[in-house]
Write an enzyme that holds these catalytic residues in place. Sequence first.
Site, PDB file in Angstrom:
ATOM      1  N   ASP A 295       0.781  -1.137   0.029  1.00 49.67           N
ATOM      2  CA  ASP A 295       0.035   0.129   0.003  1.00 49.67           C
ATOM      3  C   ASP A 295       0.832   1.442   0.060  1.00 49.67           C
ATOM      4  O   ASP A 295       1.909   1.219   0.797  1.00 49.67           O
ATOM      5  CB  ASP A 295      -0.792   0.109   1.282  1.00 49.67           C
TER       6      ASP A 295
ATOM      7  N   GLU B 270      -6.579   3.749  -6.006  1.00 50.57           N
ATOM      8  CA  GLU B 270      -7.585   3.758  -5.065  1.00 50.57           C
ATOM      9  C   GLU B 270      -8.515   5.062  -5.319  1.00 50.57           C
ATOM     10  O   GLU B 270      -7.835   6.194  -5.210  1.00 50.57           O
ATOM     11  CB  GLU B 270      -7.636   3.803  -3.591  1.00 50.57           C
TER      12      GLU B 270
ATOM     13  N   HIS C 216     -11.209  -3.619   2.968  1.00 55.37           N
ATOM     14  CA  HIS C 216     -10.939  -2.965   4.635  1.00 55.37           C
ATOM     15  C   HIS C 216     -11.869  -2.094   5.166  1.00 55.37           C
ATOM     16  O   HIS C 216     -11.829  -1.724   6.299  1.00 55.37           O
ATOM     17  CB  HIS C 216      -9.688  -2.979   5.039  1.00 55.37           C
ATOM     18  N   ASP C 217     -12.526  -1.366   4.108  1.00 50.70           N
ATOM     19  CA  ASP C 217     -13.203  -0.118   4.399  1.00 50.70           C
ATOM     20  C   ASP C 217     -14.824  -0.369   4.177  1.00 50.70           C
ATOM     21  O   ASP C 217     -15.436   0.353   4.375  1.00 50.70           O
ATOM     22  CB  ASP C 217     -12.925   1.145   3.395  1.00 50.70           C
TER      23      ASP C 217
ATOM     24  N   ASP D  22      -3.266   4.655  -2.307  1.00 53.58           N
ATOM     25  CA  ASP D  22      -4.186   4.995  -1.389  1.00 53.58           C
ATOM     26  C   ASP D  22      -4.505   6.402  -1.947  1.00 53.58           C
ATOM     27  O   ASP D  22      -3.939   7.501  -2.326  1.00 53.58           O
ATOM     28  CB  ASP D  22      -3.577   5.064  -0.074  1.00 53.58           C
TER      29      ASP D  22
HETATM   30  C1  GLC Z   1      -8.266   4.958   1.875  1.00 53.86           C
HETATM   31  C2  GLC Z   1      -8.037   3.724   2.828  1.00 53.86           C
HETATM   32  C3  GLC Z   1      -8.647   3.777   3.997  1.00 53.86           C
HETATM   33  C4  GLC Z   1      -8.028   5.355   4.841  1.00 53.86           C
HETATM   34  C5  GLC Z   1      -8.163   6.294   3.861  1.00 53.86           C
HETATM   35  C6  GLC Z   1      -7.260   7.401   4.534  1.00 53.86           C
HETATM   36  O1  GLC Z   1      -9.406   5.101   1.666  1.00 53.86           O
HETATM   37  O2  GLC Z   1      -8.291   2.503   2.313  1.00 53.86           O
HETATM   38  O3  GLC Z   1      -8.454   2.867   5.038  1.00 53.86           O
HETATM   39  O4  GLC Z   1      -8.756   5.619   6.169  1.00 53.86           O
HETATM   40  O5  GLC Z   1      -7.542   5.877   2.586  1.00 53.86           O
HETATM   41  O6  GLC Z   1      -5.759   6.863   4.339  1.00 53.86           O
END
Ligand code: GLC
Length: 550
Positions: free
Chosen positions: A99, A255, A322-323, A201
């Site tokens: 990540d 992402e 995970h979110d 991310d």
């Molecule tokens: C992404 C991650 C999440 C995190 C956010 C801020 O969305 O998947 O878990 O809280 O970024 O880094």
Amino acid sequence: MKQKPLWRSASVYQIYPRSFQDSNGDGVGDIPGIISRLDYLKDLGVEILWLSPVYQSPLDDMGYDVADYMSILPEYGTMEDMDRLIEEAKKRNIRIVMDLVVNHTSDEHKWFIESKKKDSPYHDYYYWREGKKNNTLPPNNWTSMFTGPAWTFDKEAGLWYLHIYGEKQPDLNWHNPKVLEEVEKIITFWLDKGIYGFRCDVINQIYKESLEDGKGHAASARGIEHYLMKEGNHQILRKLYDDIFSKRDAVMIGETFDVDYENGRRFLDEHELDMFFQFDHMGVDKSYNPLVPPRFKPKKFMEIIYGWQENCAWNANYLENHDQRRSITRFGDPKKYWKESGKMLATLNLTLHGTPFIYQGEEIGMLDLPRPETYEEYKDVCCTRIFHVAKGYKIFSKRFIEKFINQLNRDHARTPMQWDDSPNAGFSSTQGQTWLPVNPNFKEINAKKEAEDPDSILAYYKKLLRLRKEEEALIDGTFESIKTKHPVYQYFRKLDGQCLLIVLNFSGKEASLEKDFAGRKGKVLLSNVGRTDFEFVNKLKPFEAAIIKL
Ligand code: GLC
Ligand code: CA
């Protein structure tokens, strides 16, 4: 001829290291734990592992707040453990993706600590600004993704700093070329260690074009129009490609919240990313109005998926991470048709065009946690922040807020992996507490039980993953949706005269197949209800799914 890159043929498995396998009984998952489960993953049939962050971090956002990008959090192991993981995985033809969290760092990163001094070379690594009204109010009206203002005042600096996420996650200033240099160093460091690439991310928000006020109502102005997929953002990604990725066999997965087709096309066509996660289908069952209960709308859900399938050259397909809450709880039936709906969802995820992502536990049908008794039990920083903000509005009762938050609670997907029916589900030998509680359903739902049952969700995943390797149409074939009536969904995957038909029933009731197909001949390659003959089928069973070769 250039070889097809691994990311086009492989399936990805996401590991949330804190909850995968604890090797030393401290109640926290770790890297040696992951190594001990590599054979399980090999047997499953995945070829890429994406690890959520394992870097040094105060864990305010569970590692998405990095304090040192080139060292491992001691709780998770050492750099030697990480090297061993990369090597052991490679022996099994599995590659590791890490990540890359570079929209922000932790406020405990040495750059940030240094940056508080105005004359420090690090000062300009972050957004330090004077506040409005004599420095008493934030510099602009932006709200953080986790609610509340996106700025926090720091006494030592006498200034405010920007944080699109939590207040312990200050945003990096990507206008400063030094930041890019640092990130390139980090990327190169890890690629040289033999990892296969990065999941990046919130990568479409990194470039803040301006710091002007956001549009809209004060409490909801996010300012997103000033930092979502700006030209500067595209340029940064393009530069990373030119400098690094064009010369390496590596993958970049973005992402990208709120991405649209147009920006998506740019990401892919201009080599800024190899693929990206869109989130439109994840919004379908959410309600941001506490007065409107959330409800899943499969038709809308599938329309969105079809839209991306037909408008994006290569998708990153997923139903969980995970979110997000667990997919069977959200989109299937966790009670009566747990197994059928789990397999139906797997069929969808693994037969779409693009790279499939499986989130740990999804392959054994793990479910959401029962609702906690009180909010104090939440570990998710997003929930605790929302709770405190909502409590400020005295009109909502505590119970009411808890119910609302439950649909957003990211702890649901973060509970320990359920390996077997021994104490702590085989995740940890601790006598104390695991960092998050194990889901109480672990005696019924666990990997060992699934592995022993040839008809299990796990067994079905293995078949699907194998099929994806055997049927080229599932990888390179075109995607064609077929017009059908809810709750039946059908699409083709076609390649060189081969045609696969995928049939899904998105409901707990029998449903009629589209007339054109009733009576057509086809070989059933996979069925979740034990169907072996497709001829003359016109009724689908509850949550039935099938892959048919026509
Ligand atoms: C992404 C991650 C999440 C995190 C956010 C801020 O969305 O998947 O878990 O809280 O970024 O880094
Ligand atoms: Ca441990």
